[in-house]
Design a protein around this motif. Structure first.
Motif, short mmCIF file in Angstrom:
data_model
loop_
_atom_site.label_atom_id
_atom_site.label_comp_id
_atom_site.label_asym_id
_atom_site.label_seq_id
_atom_site.Cartn_x
_atom_site.Cartn_y
_atom_site.Cartn_z
N THR A 51 0.87 -1.19 0.00
CA THR A 51 0.00 0.00 0.00
C THR A 51 0.90 1.23 0.00
O THR A 51 1.01 1.97 0.99
CB THR A 51 -0.95 -0.01 1.21
OG1 THR A 51 -1.62 -1.28 1.27
CG2 THR A 51 -1.99 1.10 1.10
N PHE A 53 2.36 4.35 -2.77
CA PHE A 53 2.39 4.99 -4.08
C PHE A 53 3.72 4.67 -4.76
O PHE A 53 4.77 4.67 -4.13
CB PHE A 53 2.23 6.51 -3.94
CG PHE A 53 0.85 6.94 -3.53
CD1 PHE A 53 -0.17 7.05 -4.48
CD2 PHE A 53 0.55 7.22 -2.21
CE1 PHE A 53 -1.45 7.43 -4.11
CE2 PHE A 53 -0.72 7.62 -1.83
CZ PHE A 53 -1.73 7.72 -2.79
N GLY A 54 3.69 4.43 -6.05
CA GLY A 54 4.90 4.16 -6.81
C GLY A 54 5.33 2.71 -6.70
O GLY A 54 5.34 1.98 -7.70
N SER A 56 3.82 0.18 -5.48
CA SER A 56 2.76 -0.75 -5.86
C SER A 56 2.75 -0.99 -7.37
O SER A 56 2.59 -2.13 -7.83
CB SER A 56 1.40 -0.22 -5.39
OG SER A 56 1.18 1.10 -5.86
N ASN A 94 -3.35 11.43 -7.88
CA ASN A 94 -3.09 10.96 -6.52
C ASN A 94 -3.45 12.10 -5.59
O ASN A 94 -2.91 13.21 -5.70
CB ASN A 94 -1.61 10.62 -6.32
CG ASN A 94 -1.10 9.58 -7.28
OD1 ASN A 94 -1.72 8.55 -7.47
ND2 ASN A 94 0.05 9.84 -7.90
N ALA A 96 -4.07 11.98 -1.56
CA ALA A 96 -4.18 11.08 -0.42
C ALA A 96 -4.70 11.79 0.83
O ALA A 96 -4.11 12.77 1.28
CB ALA A 96 -2.82 10.45 -0.14
N ASP A 100 0.46 6.79 2.95
CA ASP A 100 0.59 5.37 2.62
C ASP A 100 1.50 4.68 3.62
O ASP A 100 1.92 5.27 4.63
CB ASP A 100 1.06 5.19 1.17
CG ASP A 100 2.51 5.62 0.93
OD1 ASP A 100 3.27 5.84 1.90
OD2 ASP A 100 2.89 5.74 -0.26
N GLN A 105 2.26 11.07 1.22
CA GLN A 105 0.89 11.57 1.13
C GLN A 105 0.81 12.58 -0.03
O GLN A 105 0.68 13.78 0.19
CB GLN A 105 0.45 12.22 2.45
CG GLN A 105 -1.04 12.52 2.50
CD GLN A 105 -1.47 13.00 3.88
OE1 GLN A 105 -0.67 13.09 4.81
NE2 GLN A 105 -2.75 13.32 4.02
N VAL A 111 -0.79 10.21 -11.55
CA VAL A 111 -0.27 8.84 -11.49
C VAL A 111 0.79 8.65 -12.56
O VAL A 111 1.88 8.14 -12.30
CB VAL A 111 -1.41 7.81 -11.68
CG1 VAL A 111 -0.87 6.38 -11.63
CG2 VAL A 111 -2.51 8.00 -10.66
N THR A 147 -8.97 8.32 -4.66
CA THR A 147 -7.72 8.92 -5.14
C THR A 147 -6.52 8.45 -4.31
O THR A 147 -5.48 9.11 -4.28
CB THR A 147 -7.80 10.46 -5.12
OG1 THR A 147 -8.19 10.91 -3.81
CG2 THR A 147 -8.79 10.98 -6.15
N VAL A 149 -4.22 4.74 -2.99
CA VAL A 149 -3.38 3.77 -3.69
C VAL A 149 -4.22 2.83 -4.58
O VAL A 149 -3.74 2.35 -5.61
CB VAL A 149 -2.50 2.98 -2.71
CG1 VAL A 149 -1.61 1.98 -3.45
CG2 VAL A 149 -1.63 3.92 -1.88
N HIS A 152 -4.66 4.58 -7.75
CA HIS A 152 -3.30 4.61 -8.31
C HIS A 152 -2.99 3.31 -9.05
O HIS A 152 -2.47 3.33 -10.18
CB HIS A 152 -2.33 4.83 -7.14
CG HIS A 152 -0.89 4.95 -7.49
ND1 HIS A 152 -0.32 6.11 -7.95
CD2 HIS A 152 0.13 4.03 -7.41
CE1 HIS A 152 0.99 5.92 -8.15
NE2 HIS A 152 1.28 4.67 -7.83
#
Length: 219
Positions: A51, A53-54, A56, A94, A96, A100, A105, A111, A147, A149, A152
């Motif tokens: 969980t 960003f990136g 994943s 994204n 947040a 995450d 955040q 994305v 918006t 993960v 994403h």
């Protein structure tokens, strides 16, 4: 990571690790429960995404490159929803509300910089919802993946497929799942969610596309 020899095309089924203070994530428990199932001539391969960003999407790309799945369905937890929710669209943002699992955040970032505004799922979401309902499990089509993960990953997955990742004709999409009873309300028992996702995968494998739903990108 090693390729698993398969005599059948793969269905990649992903879930996330726990986040937001939870000790379990039903999305991953569902995926684990369906690992190795044979669905309409396909073999289900379960994998966990962070969980984050990136990271994943980096992990998801590696899985798609390795296993070349014909179908990819990513699962994610959505506390507060009372039914399985098949997402129609992922958007290129994204934003947040919480951090995450690595403390990131992002606020109002893309994305994919320069990517289209949105991608529709290429799975037959109406047929999948009907199949889960026929199996006795509440299921709906959702018009927003949020918006965080989950969105994403949905947007990133569809961008990967649109960019040629995976085998020819590969399809993908995303389903949110509710809390389990021990996590809060509304909720669904884990066994029911497993049954509903299993039925939805059968519909995805047997239905090339919904009659009323196209797939593609919007700008």
């Amino acid at each position: 990571m090693h390729r698993v020899p398969l005599h059948r095309p793969a269905i990649l089924l992903t879930g996330f690790d726990p986040f937001g203070g939870d000790t379990e994530n039903p999305s991953w428990l569902i995926a684990q429960a369906l690992q190795g199932q044979h669905v309409a001539g396909h073999t289900v391969l379960a994998a966990q995404l962070p969980t984050v960003f990136g990271a994943s999407l980096q992990h998801l790309r590696a899985l798609v490159d390795l296993h070349q799945p014909a179908i990819t369905l990513c699962l994610g937890q959505a506390g507060g929803r009372g039914a399985l929710s098949l997402e129609r669209v992922g958007i290129n943002i994204n934003d947040a509300r919480i951090a995450d699992n690595q403390g990131a955040q992002p606020i109002d970032t893309p994305v994919v910089p320069g990517g289209p505004a949105a991608y529709f799922s290429s799975l037959p979401i109406k047929a999948m919802a009907r199949a889960a309902q026929r199996a006795g499990v509440p299921c709906e089509v959702s018009q927003t993946a949020g918006t965080f993960v989950c969105n994403h990953v949905l947007y990133g997955l569809m961008h990967l497929l649109a960019s040629g990742a995976g085998p020819a004709g590969a399809r993908g999409g995303f389903m949110h799942v509710p809390w389990m009873p021990e996590q809060g309300a509304p909720h669904l028992p884990l066994r029911d969610m497993v049954r509903g996702v299993h039925a939805a995968l059968w519909a995805a494998a047997l239905t090339p596309h919904d009659l009323v739903l196209g797939a593609g990108a919007t700008h």
